[in-house]
Design a protein around this motif. Structure first.
Motif, PDB file in Angstrom:
ATOM      1  N   ALA A  19      23.937  11.074   5.531  1.00  0.00           N
ATOM      2  CA  ALA A  19      24.582  11.239   4.221  1.00  0.00           C
ATOM      3  C   ALA A  19      23.604  11.581   3.100  1.00  0.00           C
ATOM      4  N   GLU A  20      22.378  11.091   3.188  1.00  0.00           N
ATOM      5  CA  GLU A  20      21.434  11.311   2.084  1.00  0.00           C
ATOM      6  C   GLU A  20      20.726  12.666   2.165  1.00  0.00           C
ATOM      7  N   GLN A  21      21.075  13.489   3.149  1.00  0.00           N
ATOM      8  CA  GLN A  21      20.355  14.741   3.378  1.00  0.00           C
ATOM      9  C   GLN A  21      21.064  15.940   2.745  1.00  0.00           C
ATOM     10  N   HIS A  22      20.311  17.049   2.640  1.00  0.00           N
ATOM     11  CA  HIS A  22      20.818  18.307   2.093  1.00  0.00           C
ATOM     12  C   HIS A  22      20.777  19.343   3.213  1.00  0.00           C
ATOM     13  N   LEU A  23      21.944  19.813   3.632  1.00  0.00           N
ATOM     14  CA  LEU A  23      22.067  20.762   4.734  1.00  0.00           C
ATOM     15  C   LEU A  23      22.505  22.130   4.226  1.00  0.00           C
ATOM     16  N   LEU A  24      22.052  23.149   4.918  1.00  0.00           N
ATOM     17  CA  LEU A  24      22.497  24.517   4.668  1.00  0.00           C
ATOM     18  C   LEU A  24      22.920  25.120   5.995  1.00  0.00           C
ATOM     19  N   GLU A  25      24.181  25.529   6.086  1.00  0.00           N
ATOM     20  CA  GLU A  25      24.658  26.200   7.298  1.00  0.00           C
ATOM     21  C   GLU A  25      24.804  27.692   7.008  1.00  0.00           C
ATOM     22  N   ILE A  26      24.194  28.505   7.847  1.00  0.00           N
ATOM     23  CA  ILE A  26      24.255  29.953   7.709  1.00  0.00           C
ATOM     24  C   ILE A  26      25.256  30.498   8.723  1.00  0.00           C
ATOM     25  N   GLY A  27      26.252  31.221   8.218  1.00  0.00           N
ATOM     26  CA  GLY A  27      27.269  31.793   9.096  1.00  0.00           C
ATOM     27  C   GLY A  27      28.126  30.744   9.769  1.00  0.00           C
ATOM     28  N   PRO A  28      28.862  29.934   9.002  1.00  0.00           N
ATOM     29  CA  PRO A  28      29.661  28.867   9.607  1.00  0.00           C
ATOM     30  C   PRO A  28      30.825  29.359  10.457  1.00  0.00           C
TER      31      PRO A  28
ATOM     32  N   ASN B 207      31.573  15.834   7.714  1.00  0.00           N
ATOM     33  CA  ASN B 207      31.944  14.437   7.969  1.00  0.00           C
ATOM     34  C   ASN B 207      30.740  13.496   7.970  1.00  0.00           C
ATOM     35  N   SER B 208      29.530  14.050   8.099  1.00  0.00           N
ATOM     36  CA  SER B 208      28.324  13.218   8.061  1.00  0.00           C
ATOM     37  C   SER B 208      28.077  12.652   6.660  1.00  0.00           C
ATOM     38  N   GLY B 209      28.709  13.268   5.649  1.00  0.00           N
ATOM     39  CA  GLY B 209      28.507  12.849   4.274  1.00  0.00           C
ATOM     40  C   GLY B 209      27.343  13.523   3.587  1.00  0.00           C
ATOM     41  N   ALA B 210      26.583  14.357   4.338  1.00  0.00           N
ATOM     42  CA  ALA B 210      25.453  15.078   3.748  1.00  0.00           C
ATOM     43  C   ALA B 210      25.951  16.111   2.746  1.00  0.00           C
ATOM     44  N   LYS B 211      25.108  16.427   1.783  1.00  0.00           N
ATOM     45  CA  LYS B 211      25.389  17.554   0.887  1.00  0.00           C
ATOM     46  C   LYS B 211      25.291  18.824   1.708  1.00  0.00           C
TER      47      LYS B 211
ATOM     48  N   PRO C 111      16.776  22.654  -3.897  1.00  0.00           N
ATOM     49  CA  PRO C 111      16.413  21.559  -2.997  1.00  0.00           C
ATOM     50  C   PRO C 111      15.079  20.943  -3.405  1.00  0.00           C
ATOM     51  N   ALA C 112      14.899  19.669  -3.088  1.00  0.00           N
ATOM     52  CA  ALA C 112      13.578  19.066  -3.246  1.00  0.00           C
ATOM     53  C   ALA C 112      12.636  19.727  -2.241  1.00  0.00           C
ATOM     54  N   PRO C 113      11.335  19.749  -2.508  1.00  0.00           N
ATOM     55  CA  PRO C 113      10.397  20.349  -1.554  1.00  0.00           C
ATOM     56  C   PRO C 113      10.549  19.739  -0.159  1.00  0.00           C
ATOM     57  N   ALA C 114      10.535  20.599   0.842  1.00  0.00           N
ATOM     58  CA  ALA C 114      10.590  20.196   2.258  1.00  0.00           C
ATOM     59  C   ALA C 114      11.803  19.325   2.583  1.00  0.00           C
ATOM     60  N   SER C 115      12.940  19.605   1.930  1.00  0.00           N
ATOM     61  CA  SER C 115      14.124  18.756   2.133  1.00  0.00           C
ATOM     62  C   SER C 115      15.284  19.463   2.822  1.00  0.00           C
ATOM     63  N   LEU C 116      15.313  20.776   2.781  1.00  0.00           N
ATOM     64  CA  LEU C 116      16.495  21.516   3.232  1.00  0.00           C
ATOM     65  C   LEU C 116      16.542  21.570   4.759  1.00  0.00           C
ATOM     66  N   ARG C 117      17.659  21.124   5.309  1.00  0.00           N
ATOM     67  CA  ARG C 117      17.862  21.184   6.759  1.00  0.00           C
ATOM     68  C   ARG C 117      18.806  22.358   7.033  1.00  0.00           C
ATOM     69  N   VAL C 118      18.309  23.365   7.730  1.00  0.00           N
ATOM     70  CA  VAL C 118      19.038  24.619   7.913  1.00  0.00           C
ATOM     71  C   VAL C 118      19.624  24.667   9.324  1.00  0.00           C
ATOM     72  N   VAL C 119      20.884  25.095   9.415  1.00  0.00           N
ATOM     73  CA  VAL C 119      21.622  25.125  10.670  1.00  0.00           C
ATOM     74  C   VAL C 119      22.309  26.478  10.779  1.00  0.00           C
ATOM     75  N   GLY C 120      22.392  27.033  11.976  1.00  0.00           N
ATOM     76  CA  GLY C 120      23.134  28.282  12.098  1.00  0.00           C
ATOM     77  C   GLY C 120      23.287  28.779  13.522  1.00  0.00           C
ATOM     78  N   ASN C 121      24.466  29.320  13.804  1.00  0.00           N
ATOM     79  CA  ASN C 121      24.696  30.109  15.010  1.00  0.00           C
ATOM     80  C   ASN C 121      24.474  31.550  14.567  1.00  0.00           C
ATOM     81  N   LEU C 122      23.232  32.033  14.706  1.00  0.00           N
ATOM     82  CA  LEU C 122      22.841  33.279  14.060  1.00  0.00           C
ATOM     83  C   LEU C 122      23.250  34.509  14.875  1.00  0.00           C
ATOM     84  N   PRO C 123      23.848  35.506  14.206  1.00  0.00           N
ATOM     85  CA  PRO C 123      24.139  36.769  14.894  1.00  0.00           C
ATOM     86  C   PRO C 123      22.853  37.386  15.428  1.00  0.00           C
ATOM     87  N   TYR C 124      22.929  37.901  16.627  1.00  0.00           N
ATOM     88  CA  TYR C 124      21.721  38.433  17.272  1.00  0.00           C
ATOM     89  C   TYR C 124      21.098  39.580  16.482  1.00  0.00           C
ATOM     90  N   ASN C 125      21.951  40.353  15.789  1.00  0.00           N
ATOM     91  CA  ASN C 125      21.440  41.553  15.112  1.00  0.00           C
ATOM     92  C   ASN C 125      20.655  41.246  13.841  1.00  0.00           C
TER      93      ASN C 125
END
Length: 270
Positions: free
Chosen positions: A35-44, A55-59, A100-114
């Protein structure tokens, strides 16, 4: 039938939607969002991972380029106070705007191959903002990221990713976990930016230039591939054997070559 399942994957966006609940759960366990974390999802996409991340409560910030999917995501997650949707191209996105705070962003993604490789380089340019990254990628791309010197997979992607990050090839995912199924196997990789670079170049752009030049003709010796940017004596001054091929060098050797290039450029400047 809901609007979500009526959406057709678009080739121009490289869309393959993850639907395997077992794989989804395994990815979420690997990320372990809190919950206390900052997430970025690319291409949800259709929100296969997004729901658990919310549902994790993260930003959670998400970036989506497909306007049809933007509409679906707005409806699905409109009431979630921790969810922010950004319409646009992740390749052009300014990650600093997320504040984001320095070194805080957690990045997630199912990235297109191209777009996976240029997008990862875009994120490496912003590595100071990132805590870690979890990506679904083409399996061979992950193998190149995690490669060691001396083999055919060792190249620019391996060197530049490992220069900035620790690379963990977590697990593989078969085509049947997606709709439509891709023609290749996929894999999950975790990239964790180094808190201190193990081999720091004086100029990271110089390192990228040297690595690009070296692998433009990977079958040739360094003396030949680098002749337009580094004379033979500069290669020797870096403690590198010019008769070697680029795939035989580790990151430390490429950093020494880059520093020689930086020194030559400085000497030639008025």
């Amino acid at each position: 039938m809901s609007q979500i399942y009526q959406h057709r994957a678009r080739k121009r966006f490289g869309q393959n939607f993850l639907h395997d609940t077992g794989v989804i759960d395994r990815i979420i366990r690997a990320i372990s969002p809190r919950a206390e974390q900052h997430l970025l999802e690319i291409g949800p996409g259709q929100g296969a991972l997004t729901e658990s991340l919310v549902n994790s409560g993260a930003k959670l910030d998400v970036i989506e380029i497909d306007l049809d999917l933007v509409s679906i995501l707005k409806v699905k997650f409109a009431l979630a106070p921790n969810f922010t949707l950004h319409e646009g191209d992740a390749l052009k996105f300014d990650f600093a705007r997320l504040d984001p705070a320095p070194a805080s962003l957690r990045v997630v993604g199912n990235l297109p191959y191209n777009i996976s490789t240029p997008l990862i380089f875009h994120l490496l340019d912003n590595a100071h903002l990132v805590h870690d990254m979890h990506f679904m990628l083409q399996k061979e791309v992950v193998e190149r990221m995690a490669a060691k010197p001396g083999g055919g997979d060792w190249g620019r992607l391996s060197i530049m990713v490992q220069y900035h990050c620790r690379v963990e090839h977590l697990f593989n995912v078969g085509p049947g976990s997606f709709s439509p199924p891709p023609k290749v196997d996929s894999a999950i990789v975790r990239l964790t930016p180094h808190t201190e670079l193990p081999h720091q170049a004086q100029d990271a752009r110089a390192l990228d230039r040297i690595v690009r030049e070296a692998f433009n003709q990977r079958r040739k010796t360094l003396r030949n591939t680098l002749k337009n940017v580094l004379p033979a004596e500069a290669i020797a001054a870096a403690g590198v054997d010019g008769s070697l091929r680029p795939e035989q060098l580790d990151i430390a050797a490429f950093v020494r070559l880059a520093d020689q290039f930086t020194a030559l450029q400085a000497a030639e400047s008025p």
